[in-house]
Design a protein around this motif. Structure first.
Motif, mmCIF file in Angstrom:
data_model
loop_
_atom_site.group_PDB
_atom_site.id
_atom_site.type_symbol
_atom_site.label_atom_id
_atom_site.label_comp_id
_atom_site.label_asym_id
_atom_site.label_seq_id
_atom_site.Cartn_x
_atom_site.Cartn_y
_atom_site.Cartn_z
ATOM 1 N N LEU A 230 70.362 17.472 52.033
ATOM 2 C CA LEU A 230 70.541 18.352 51.023
ATOM 3 C C LEU A 230 71.372 17.875 49.854
ATOM 4 O O LEU A 230 71.158 18.345 48.713
ATOM 5 N N GLU A 231 72.123 16.725 50.230
ATOM 6 C CA GLU A 231 73.009 16.244 49.307
ATOM 7 C C GLU A 231 72.200 15.244 48.097
ATOM 8 O O GLU A 231 71.136 14.622 48.534
ATOM 9 N N ASP A 232 72.397 15.569 46.831
ATOM 10 C CA ASP A 232 71.363 14.680 45.940
ATOM 11 C C ASP A 232 72.053 13.605 45.661
ATOM 12 O O ASP A 232 72.899 13.458 44.522
ATOM 13 N N LEU A 233 72.044 12.441 46.612
ATOM 14 C CA LEU A 233 72.506 11.172 46.376
ATOM 15 C C LEU A 233 71.485 10.087 46.338
ATOM 16 O O LEU A 233 70.473 10.250 47.000
ATOM 17 N N ALA A 234 71.756 9.094 45.634
ATOM 18 C CA ALA A 234 70.840 8.007 45.438
ATOM 19 C C ALA A 234 70.876 6.955 46.626
ATOM 20 O O ALA A 234 69.965 6.294 47.075
ATOM 21 N N ASP A 235 72.119 7.303 47.548
ATOM 22 C CA ASP A 235 72.034 6.284 48.506
ATOM 23 C C ASP A 235 73.342 6.652 49.339
ATOM 24 O O ASP A 235 74.307 7.141 49.072
ATOM 25 N N PHE A 236 73.025 6.745 50.697
ATOM 26 C CA PHE A 236 74.004 7.025 51.662
ATOM 27 C C PHE A 236 74.812 5.835 52.384
ATOM 28 O O PHE A 236 75.573 6.293 53.321
ATOM 29 N N GLY A 237 74.612 4.722 52.260
ATOM 30 C CA GLY A 237 75.205 3.580 52.666
ATOM 31 C C GLY A 237 74.207 3.351 54.248
ATOM 32 O O GLY A 237 73.700 4.175 54.562
ATOM 33 N N LEU A 238 74.574 2.208 54.559
ATOM 34 C CA LEU A 238 73.853 1.663 55.887
ATOM 35 C C LEU A 238 75.079 0.938 56.636
ATOM 36 O O LEU A 238 75.231 -0.288 56.273
ATOM 37 N N GLU A 239 75.770 1.544 57.681
ATOM 38 C CA GLU A 239 76.725 0.706 58.444
ATOM 39 C C GLU A 239 76.208 -0.388 59.620
ATOM 40 O O GLU A 239 76.687 -1.347 60.124
ATOM 41 N N GLY A 240 74.927 0.247 60.271
ATOM 42 C CA GLY A 240 74.420 -0.699 61.366
ATOM 43 C C GLY A 240 72.934 -0.561 61.479
ATOM 44 O O GLY A 240 72.422 0.111 60.682
ATOM 45 N N LEU A 241 72.363 -1.711 62.012
ATOM 46 C CA LEU A 241 71.006 -1.788 61.970
ATOM 47 C C LEU A 241 70.405 -2.368 63.354
ATOM 48 O O LEU A 241 71.044 -3.666 63.781
ATOM 49 N N TYR A 242 69.774 -1.682 63.991
ATOM 50 C CA TYR A 242 68.861 -2.514 65.287
ATOM 51 C C TYR A 242 67.431 -2.087 65.235
ATOM 52 O O TYR A 242 66.970 -1.105 65.046
ATOM 53 N N VAL A 243 66.766 -3.163 65.248
ATOM 54 C CA VAL A 243 65.247 -3.314 65.128
ATOM 55 C C VAL A 243 64.595 -3.307 66.441
ATOM 56 O O VAL A 243 64.971 -4.278 67.254
ATOM 57 N N VAL A 244 64.000 -2.353 66.932
ATOM 58 C CA VAL A 244 63.068 -2.167 67.956
ATOM 59 C C VAL A 244 61.981 -3.253 68.074
ATOM 60 O O VAL A 244 60.887 -2.740 67.139
ATOM 61 N N THR A 245 61.559 -4.263 68.660
ATOM 62 C CA THR A 245 60.534 -5.265 68.266
ATOM 63 C C THR A 245 60.242 -6.029 69.436
ATOM 64 O O THR A 245 60.864 -6.261 70.397
ATOM 65 N N ASP A 246 58.695 -6.482 69.560
ATOM 66 C CA ASP A 246 58.396 -7.105 70.569
ATOM 67 C C ASP A 246 58.388 -8.373 70.036
ATOM 68 O O ASP A 246 58.089 -9.517 70.992
#
Length: 316
Positions: A230-246
């Motif tokens: 609902l917030e009108d933001l261009a960016d919410f940030g990203l603290e962590g990333l894990y990719v499920v991959t073969d």
């Protein structure tokens, strides 16, 4: 599928899931902050604790750092430089991770951790929140460092392909790393603490997922679109990333246990996988459909539905 382990559960007459109960692919919460931090012994119960670095380990254990120090009734003072476990343990401290590099006296005081990836060999890749002087030279804010005692990737090399531009109010030395995932073939995906301007892409925001090959994997709002913020933001940030991959090596042998429950069937996956998904089909030999999201927690309760089904457990 290469790199994916599966195991089948026996049919359970009279119980199962309907084919239309398949789970949507995107837009769900993988783990709530309270579940992630509930075993740390922080009392009284406080608002969600801001998380910094984040990774998933074999067996579904999550490790993470905190943005602010906090006191635990069971573990004592928890600093920003600790890599904590979702099982309520301290997995690594910043002193232990930096130890092989020989940090100078006082350099780890108040030092935080921005990104981390635990490799299968128990080697930890991590970045720190400020420059650190060591016996072997300076570890810069944004460098990806190995717990084996070397600088794994220099920050300037990671963003070089984006041709960052000097702009008012943005010091490139302060951009830093946030989320991090390195692929087996060496490509790194990451986000940054502070956005910057790129000669090739224009504005790069803090929550965008970037590749060290010089392309934007996802814009932050693409990742958030399924949640309809609902917030009108261009960016919410990203603290962590894990990719499920073969792409990673197979997780080894996995198995499943199931028991009857009052309202259906309890299913539990066992093994060293980092991610799991439960699938089902009403006919043996027919296509399996997911009945759970991909999750690090290998436990499910399948409700009784009056239908027969075969279940399959996928593991990465």
């Amino acid at each position: 599928v290469t790199g994916v382990q599966t195991c089948a559960l026996p049919i359970w007459a009279g119980h199962g899931v309907r084919p239309e109960m398949s789970f949507p692919w995107g837009g769900h919460v993988v783990v709530e902050n309270q579940r992630l931090t509930s075993r740390l012994g922080v009392m009284p119960i406080v608002a969600p604790l801001p998380v910094g670095a984040l990774d998933v380990m074999p067996g579904g254990k999550l490790v993470f750092s905190l943005r602010e120090p906090i006191f635990s009734e069971t573990l004592g003072q928890l600093g920003q430089g600790m890599l904590l476990g979702s099982d309520g343990t301290v997995f690594r401290t910043i002193e232990a991770l930096l130890g092989p590099l020989g940090p100078m006296a006082g350099q780890t005081d108040g030092l935080g951790m921005d990104a981390a990836q635990v490799l299968g060999s128990d080697e930890v890749l991590f970045s720190v929140t400020r420059d650190v002087e060591t016996r072997t030279g300076t570890v810069s804010h944004g460098d990806m460092v190995s717990s084996l005692g070397r600088v794994h990737r220099r920050w300037k090399e990671l963003i070089a392909a984006f041709q960052p531009l000097p702009t008012a109010g943005c010091q490139l030395s302060e951009v830093g790393l946030d989320a991090w995932h390195e692929w087996p073939h060496g490509e790194a995906w990451f986000s940054v603490r502070q956005g910057f301007d790129s000669a090739t892409w224009g504005p790069v925001r803090a929550g965008d997922v970037l590749s060290d090959r010089g392309w934007i994997v996802f814009r932050n709002l693409e990742l958030m679109d399924a949640f309809k913020p609902l917030e009108d933001l261009a960016d919410f940030g990203l603290e962590g990333l894990y990719v499920v991959t073969d792409e990673w090596d197979e997780p080894g042998a996995v198995s499943a246990r199931w028991t009857r429950a009052a309202n259906g069937m309890d299913v539990r996956g066992e093994g060293s996988a980092r991610a799991w998904q439960l699938e089902a089909t009403p006919f043996l030999g027919g296509p399996f459909a997911p009945v759970s999201p991909i999750t690090p927690f290998a436990t499910w309760t399948v409700p009784a539905s009056g239908h027969c089904c075969w279940f399959r457990l996928r593991a990465w």
